[in-house]
Write a protein that holds these residues in place. Structure first.
Motif, short mmCIF file in Angstrom:
data_model
loop_
_atom_site.label_atom_id
_atom_site.label_comp_id
_atom_site.label_asym_id
_atom_site.label_seq_id
_atom_site.Cartn_x
_atom_site.Cartn_y
_atom_site.Cartn_z
N PRO A 1 -3.54 -8.32 -9.51
CA PRO A 1 -2.99 -7.96 -10.81
C PRO A 1 -3.90 -7.01 -11.58
O PRO A 1 -3.42 -6.11 -12.27
N MET B 1 0.81 -1.22 0.00
CA MET B 1 0.00 0.00 0.00
C MET B 1 0.85 1.27 0.00
O MET B 1 0.46 2.27 -0.58
N VAL C 1 -5.91 -4.75 -10.27
CA VAL C 1 -5.82 -3.43 -9.66
C VAL C 1 -4.50 -2.76 -10.03
O VAL C 1 -4.46 -1.58 -10.37
N LEU C 2 -3.42 -3.54 -9.99
CA LEU C 2 -2.12 -2.97 -10.34
C LEU C 2 -2.07 -2.58 -11.81
O LEU C 2 -1.45 -1.59 -12.18
N TYR D 1 -3.73 4.74 -3.20
CA TYR D 1 -3.78 4.82 -1.74
C TYR D 1 -3.08 6.07 -1.23
O TYR D 1 -3.61 6.81 -0.41
N ALA E 1 -5.39 -6.69 0.47
CA ALA E 1 -4.12 -6.37 -0.18
C ALA E 1 -2.94 -6.59 0.76
O ALA E 1 -1.94 -7.20 0.38
N TRP F 1 -10.94 -4.29 0.72
CA TRP F 1 -9.94 -4.45 -0.33
C TRP F 1 -8.53 -4.17 0.20
O TRP F 1 -7.58 -4.92 -0.07
N ARG F 2 -8.41 -3.14 1.02
CA ARG F 2 -7.09 -2.79 1.54
C ARG F 2 -6.55 -3.88 2.47
O ARG F 2 -5.37 -4.20 2.45
N ARG G 1 -13.91 -0.59 0.27
CA ARG G 1 -12.54 -0.12 0.16
C ARG G 1 -11.68 -0.65 1.31
O ARG G 1 -10.54 -1.07 1.11
N GLU H 1 -14.07 0.41 -9.00
CA GLU H 1 -14.77 -0.31 -10.07
C GLU H 1 -14.34 -1.77 -10.10
O GLU H 1 -15.14 -2.67 -10.34
N GLY I 1 -2.14 -10.12 1.59
CA GLY I 1 -1.87 -10.92 0.39
C GLY I 1 -0.53 -11.63 0.40
O GLY I 1 -0.30 -12.56 -0.37
N HIS J 1 -7.35 -12.65 -3.76
CA HIS J 1 -6.24 -11.73 -3.86
C HIS J 1 -5.44 -11.94 -5.14
O HIS J 1 -5.07 -10.99 -5.82
N ARG J 2 -5.21 -13.18 -5.47
CA ARG J 2 -4.41 -13.47 -6.65
C ARG J 2 -5.12 -13.06 -7.94
O ARG J 2 -4.48 -12.77 -8.93
N LEU K 1 -6.92 -15.95 -0.44
CA LEU K 1 -5.72 -15.88 -1.27
C LEU K 1 -6.08 -15.95 -2.74
O LEU K 1 -5.48 -15.24 -3.57
N ILE L 1 -2.95 0.48 7.35
CA ILE L 1 -3.81 1.17 6.39
C ILE L 1 -4.56 2.34 7.01
O ILE L 1 -5.55 2.82 6.46
N ILE M 1 -10.46 2.68 -9.33
CA ILE M 1 -9.94 1.47 -8.68
C ILE M 1 -11.09 0.67 -8.07
O ILE M 1 -11.15 -0.56 -8.18
#
Lengths: 163, 163
Positions: free
Chosen positions: B122, A18, B124-125, A24, B56, B52-53, B49, B39, B59, B117-118, B114, B73, B37
């Motif tokens: 990707p 993050m 989100v990034l 963020y 993350a 999600w954090r 949100r 979305e 992860g 997350h997996r 997991l 966070i 994001i």
DNA sequence: TATTGTTATACTCTATAACTATA
DNA sequence: TATAGTTATAGAGTATAACAATA
């Protein structure tokens, strides 16, 4: 708690820290900057953020319709209507009849609203300058350009992903 | 269609045009970036949100205490507790006893967590990169530096004005 | 029929604090 | 006494839509 079968400590191949995730960090920055501005308009006068923004754009003395105000500060008509109602209650704003369209009215600051604006605006702008004073002239230019680019890119991405 | 493209003529001596007011523009940008994001993590999975954090930072597979998560966070213990409860309900997270301190537990992703997350990280990034792709390498460096400066300046101002 | 603005309602978020169980 | 976490509750903010008056 039963010892549910626990997956090995596998890092996913894509790391998501993050502290280096731009959206963020942007949120953290925005939140801090917003708070530092809000300190002024909530501390000296009891205004919400919406009310402060309306005060700011009416500060020129010009009368605007509710719709026009909403467009200028990106506010839904319902939120605009409610914020205006509160400000009329506080005698910061008055309604003036719009002779060309009787569905809407024109809103303008009262003399008290103008007085509040004249006191608040310089303080808020001073705080903005205080914030930006940490940046060089070059950096300020870069910041403006980068923000404009990111904003249009962000809008473009959203439109695109909705089609 | 409003035919009145009439621009304000009467500026007060201190002009405050929202379109050139940095804190306002920052809020608009942050809101748009955040939405773009969100979305992804609300569309593909039903996460807030906060959820999600948490997903993350967990992860990596490492187990963390609620307090640790909140610190990472910037989330109050109450909000952290609630977000975690929801995620435990959705079977994304499990609690593991912390033998060194029985007041707290350690939280870690379940195998399903997991998996989510997996899949999510990707995407989100990729969206982050899509956003930043509008900037040159230089601009990205400038952006990072400018944001860091502004953040510490903003924090400094708030501390200062509270004393 | 469409538009401006108001109101109703339900939902989410947030902030404060009381509470429990450990330390 | 202090700390980790949970729960209660009230207030603020938000989103959707129904509605009245006017265009």
């Amino acid at each position: 708690m039963p010892a549910d079968n626990i997956e090995p400590k596998l890092d996913s191949n894509v790391s998501l820290d993050m502290d280096h995730f731009f959206p963020y960090k942007l949120t953290q920055l925005q939140s801090s900057v917003s708070d530092s501005i809000a300190e002024i308009y909530t501390g000296h006068f009891e205004l919400t953020r919406h009310e402060w923004r309306i005060l700011a754009i009416l500060g020129t003395g010009k009368a605007l319709s509710a719709k026009h105000i909403g467009l200028m500060i990106n506010l839904e008509k319902m939120q605009t209507s409610r914020a205006l109602a509160k400000m009329i209650n506080k005698a910061l704003i008055i309604k003036v009849e719009d002779k060309s369209d009787k569905r809407s009215s024109l809103l303008k600051l009262t003399s008290q609203g103008l007085r509040v604006h004249r006191e608040l605006a310089p303080m808020v702008l001073a705080r903005e300058q205080d914030l930006l004073s940490i940046l060089s002239e070059d950096e300020r230019g870069q910041l403006k350009q980068i923000m404009d680019k990111l904003f249009s890119q962000s809008k473009a991405i959203q439109v695109q992903s909705k089609s």
